[in-house]
Design a protein around this motif. Structure first.
Motif, PDB file in Angstrom:
ATOM      1  N   ASN A  53      23.075   1.242 -59.324  1.00 14.59           N
ATOM      2  CA  ASN A  53      22.175   1.471 -60.445  1.00 14.59           C
ATOM      3  C   ASN A  53      21.028   1.040 -60.493  1.00 14.59           C
ATOM      4  O   ASN A  53      21.152  -0.364 -60.893  1.00 14.59           O
ATOM      5  CB  ASN A  53      23.357   2.160 -61.287  1.00 14.59           C
ATOM      6  CG  ASN A  53      22.203   2.411 -63.009  1.00 14.59           C
ATOM      7  OD1 ASN A  53      21.530   2.712 -63.031  1.00 14.59           O
ATOM      8  ND2 ASN A  53      23.791   2.930 -64.149  1.00 14.59           N
ATOM      9  N   TRP A  54      19.687   1.724 -60.378  1.00 17.35           N
ATOM     10  CA  TRP A  54      18.642   1.297 -60.571  1.00 17.35           C
ATOM     11  C   TRP A  54      17.956   0.968 -61.690  1.00 17.35           C
ATOM     12  O   TRP A  54      16.756   0.329 -61.537  1.00 17.35           O
ATOM     13  CB  TRP A  54      17.635   1.147 -59.617  1.00 17.35           C
ATOM     14  CG  TRP A  54      18.018   1.366 -57.913  1.00 17.35           C
ATOM     15  CD1 TRP A  54      19.140   2.317 -57.194  1.00 17.35           C
ATOM     16  CD2 TRP A  54      17.758   0.629 -57.282  1.00 17.35           C
ATOM     17  NE1 TRP A  54      19.079   1.832 -55.895  1.00 17.35           N
ATOM     18  CE2 TRP A  54      18.517   0.588 -56.376  1.00 17.35           C
ATOM     19  CE3 TRP A  54      17.686  -0.872 -57.129  1.00 17.35           C
ATOM     20  CZ2 TRP A  54      18.509  -0.344 -54.354  1.00 17.35           C
ATOM     21  CZ3 TRP A  54      17.393  -1.686 -55.891  1.00 17.35           C
ATOM     22  CH2 TRP A  54      18.419  -1.682 -54.896  1.00 17.35           C
ATOM     23  N   SER A  55      18.568   1.578 -62.938  1.00 18.86           N
ATOM     24  CA  SER A  55      17.561   1.994 -64.081  1.00 18.86           C
ATOM     25  C   SER A  55      17.599   0.125 -64.429  1.00 18.86           C
ATOM     26  O   SER A  55      16.547   0.191 -65.228  1.00 18.86           O
ATOM     27  CB  SER A  55      18.797   2.214 -64.638  1.00 18.86           C
ATOM     28  OG  SER A  55      18.585   3.886 -64.033  1.00 18.86           O
ATOM     29  N   ARG A  56      18.255  -1.038 -64.610  1.00 18.75           N
ATOM     30  CA  ARG A  56      18.224  -1.800 -64.759  1.00 18.75           C
ATOM     31  C   ARG A  56      16.808  -2.631 -64.425  1.00 18.75           C
ATOM     32  O   ARG A  56      15.973  -3.305 -64.615  1.00 18.75           O
ATOM     33  CB  ARG A  56      18.826  -2.663 -64.915  1.00 18.75           C
ATOM     34  CG  ARG A  56      20.540  -2.372 -66.001  1.00 18.75           C
ATOM     35  CD  ARG A  56      21.465  -3.439 -65.272  1.00 18.75           C
ATOM     36  NE  ARG A  56      21.777  -4.451 -65.802  1.00 18.75           N
ATOM     37  CZ  ARG A  56      22.533  -6.057 -64.749  1.00 18.75           C
ATOM     38  NH1 ARG A  56      23.699  -5.126 -64.721  1.00 18.75           N
ATOM     39  NH2 ARG A  56      22.683  -6.843 -65.684  1.00 18.75           N
ATOM     40  N   LEU A  86      14.874  -0.861 -62.596  1.00 17.22           N
ATOM     41  CA  LEU A  86      13.188  -0.640 -62.819  1.00 17.22           C
ATOM     42  C   LEU A  86      12.730  -1.107 -64.368  1.00 17.22           C
ATOM     43  O   LEU A  86      11.790  -0.313 -64.796  1.00 17.22           O
ATOM     44  CB  LEU A  86      13.645   1.029 -62.982  1.00 17.22           C
ATOM     45  CG  LEU A  86      14.016   1.838 -61.402  1.00 17.22           C
ATOM     46  CD1 LEU A  86      13.772   2.745 -61.050  1.00 17.22           C
ATOM     47  CD2 LEU A  86      12.385   1.209 -60.417  1.00 17.22           C
ATOM     48  N   ASP A  87      13.751  -0.737 -65.626  1.00 12.18           N
ATOM     49  CA  ASP A  87      13.254  -0.961 -67.151  1.00 12.18           C
ATOM     50  C   ASP A  87      12.976  -2.921 -66.825  1.00 12.18           C
ATOM     51  O   ASP A  87      11.890  -2.925 -67.367  1.00 12.18           O
ATOM     52  CB  ASP A  87      14.752  -0.932 -68.149  1.00 12.18           C
ATOM     53  CG  ASP A  87      14.875   0.290 -67.816  1.00 12.18           C
ATOM     54  OD1 ASP A  87      14.689   1.085 -67.297  1.00 12.18           O
ATOM     55  OD2 ASP A  87      15.983   0.323 -67.888  1.00 12.18           O
ATOM     56  N   ASP A 109       9.669  -2.344 -65.391  1.00 14.25           N
ATOM     57  CA  ASP A 109       8.532  -1.658 -66.201  1.00 14.25           C
ATOM     58  C   ASP A 109       8.176  -2.576 -67.725  1.00 14.25           C
ATOM     59  O   ASP A 109       6.882  -2.609 -68.479  1.00 14.25           O
ATOM     60  CB  ASP A 109       9.020  -0.293 -67.330  1.00 14.25           C
ATOM     61  CG  ASP A 109       8.778   1.163 -65.876  1.00 14.25           C
ATOM     62  OD1 ASP A 109       7.780   0.382 -65.123  1.00 14.25           O
ATOM     63  OD2 ASP A 109       9.842   1.693 -65.743  1.00 14.25           O
ATOM     64  N   ARG A 110       9.178  -3.217 -67.741  1.00 10.58           N
ATOM     65  CA  ARG A 110       8.657  -4.065 -69.144  1.00 10.58           C
ATOM     66  C   ARG A 110       7.826  -5.393 -68.423  1.00 10.58           C
ATOM     67  O   ARG A 110       6.748  -6.043 -69.034  1.00 10.58           O
ATOM     68  CB  ARG A 110       9.752  -4.722 -69.717  1.00 10.58           C
ATOM     69  CG  ARG A 110      10.336  -5.795 -71.341  1.00 10.58           C
ATOM     70  CD  ARG A 110      11.616  -6.404 -71.600  1.00 10.58           C
ATOM     71  NE  ARG A 110      12.081  -6.998 -70.160  1.00 10.58           N
ATOM     72  CZ  ARG A 110      12.866  -6.219 -69.550  1.00 10.58           C
ATOM     73  NH1 ARG A 110      13.370  -4.899 -69.486  1.00 10.58           N
ATOM     74  NH2 ARG A 110      13.477  -7.543 -68.461  1.00 10.58           N
TER      75      ARG A 110
END
Length: 307
Positions: A32-35, A37-38, A41-42
């Motif tokens: 799960n790449w969400s963390r 990518l988040d 972006d941050r």
């Protein structure tokens, strides 16, 4: 990127690393790449907020080191200064690095710092720089055992060339000769009246060097090829054999050169198209305007193999 597309060669402006980290994931879990990518972006948003302009980016380069190679850091800083409107500083930084023998890293025979320096100095300087890239000389190294000789063109403004190495490698076979020819001035056609070249044959310990230049009107020639010799008290005997792959050239002792002496002469010719005034010339062949030959050798030498 705008500069990149106008440069004749390939180079990369290394990005500034603004943050790094890692994420441990059990092998049994679905990725799960969400963390990640988040987090990206941050970090990106925070950096842009802190350094919103090209001028601010230069400050970031000065304040935050990321450990990249010095030559890549140099290219990055120079391009950033140009983008920030600080062209004079960019040119000064590039010129200082060039003078110190540093490079910016580029897959081209002319380093990117020279391109960037000229670009930073304005359109006329960049136009003059592009003109300086045009080849001024043709260079060849001749081998006996290889299928083909090595031939390249050189620009005296940007290339030292390979003469010194090849001259010291000469062994009468691989390589056995090198030739450096000056191209005619821009806009002029090549012909025998503009022939100007320097060639050496033999070995690093004992070689013969010949020089061709315009002249010879008194014998009906437009250019003359001569054997170069050291200044001497008397002509001496033709008692030194220069062994070539398929013949032998016999010359006087004062006409024998070592690789070290030859390298200095070739470098001088490369920079000035002259060999200087410290030598004597023995004409051996003249060239008419139509390419016809006038043999000037007295007495004849054994073998007639020339470069």
């Amino acid at each position: 990127m705008r500069i990149n597309r106008r440069v004749n060669g390939a180079f990369r402006v290394q990005p500034l690393r603004i943050e790094q980290g890692s994420l441990d994931v059990p092998a049994t879990d679905e990725l799960n790449w969400s963390r990640v990518l988040d987090a990206f972006d941050r970090a990106r948003t925070q950096f842009i907020a802190a350094y919103p302009t090209a001028a601010d980016y230069v400050l970031a380069l000065e304040q935050r080191g990321d450990g990249i190679a010095p030559n890549r850091a140099l290219t990055r800083t120079v391009t950033a200064l140009i983008a920030a409107g600080r062209a004079e500083e960019a040119a000064q930084m590039a010129d200082q690095a060039i003078a110190a023998g540093e490079s910016g890293g580029m897959s081209s025979t002319v380093d990117v710092l020279k391109y960037l320096s000229a670009w930073a100095k304005g359109p006329q300087a960049y136009s003059d720089f592009r003109v300086s890239l045009k080849p001024t000389h043709d260079y060849s190294a001749m081998y006996e055992t290889k299928r083909s000789d090595m031939s390249v063109d050189l620009s005296r403004e940007h290339h030292r060339g390979m003469m010194d190495r090849h001259l010291h490698d000469m062994d009468g076979s691989d390589p056995w000769a090198i030739v450096l020819s000056a191209r005619p001035p821009a806009g002029m056609e090549a012909d025998f009246s503009r022939s100007r070249y320097l060639q050496a044959a033999g070995s690093a310990e004992a070689m013969t060097i010949e020089y061709c230049a315009s002249g010879g009107a008194e014998i009906g020639a437009v250019s003359v090829r001569s054997v170069i010799g050291h200044r001497h008290e008397s002509p001496g005997e033709h008692d030194v054999d220069i062994v070539l792959p398929r013949s032998v050239e016999t010359i006087s002792r004062h006409e024998v050169f070592t690789a070290q002496e030859a390298a200095e002469m070739f470098e001088r010719f490369y920079r000035t198209d002259t060999i200087g005034d410290d030598y004597v010339l023995r004409p051996v062949e003249g060239y008419r305007a139509d390419g016809g030959l006038i043999d000037l050798r007295l007495p004849p030498t054994r073998g007639q193999e020339h470069c």
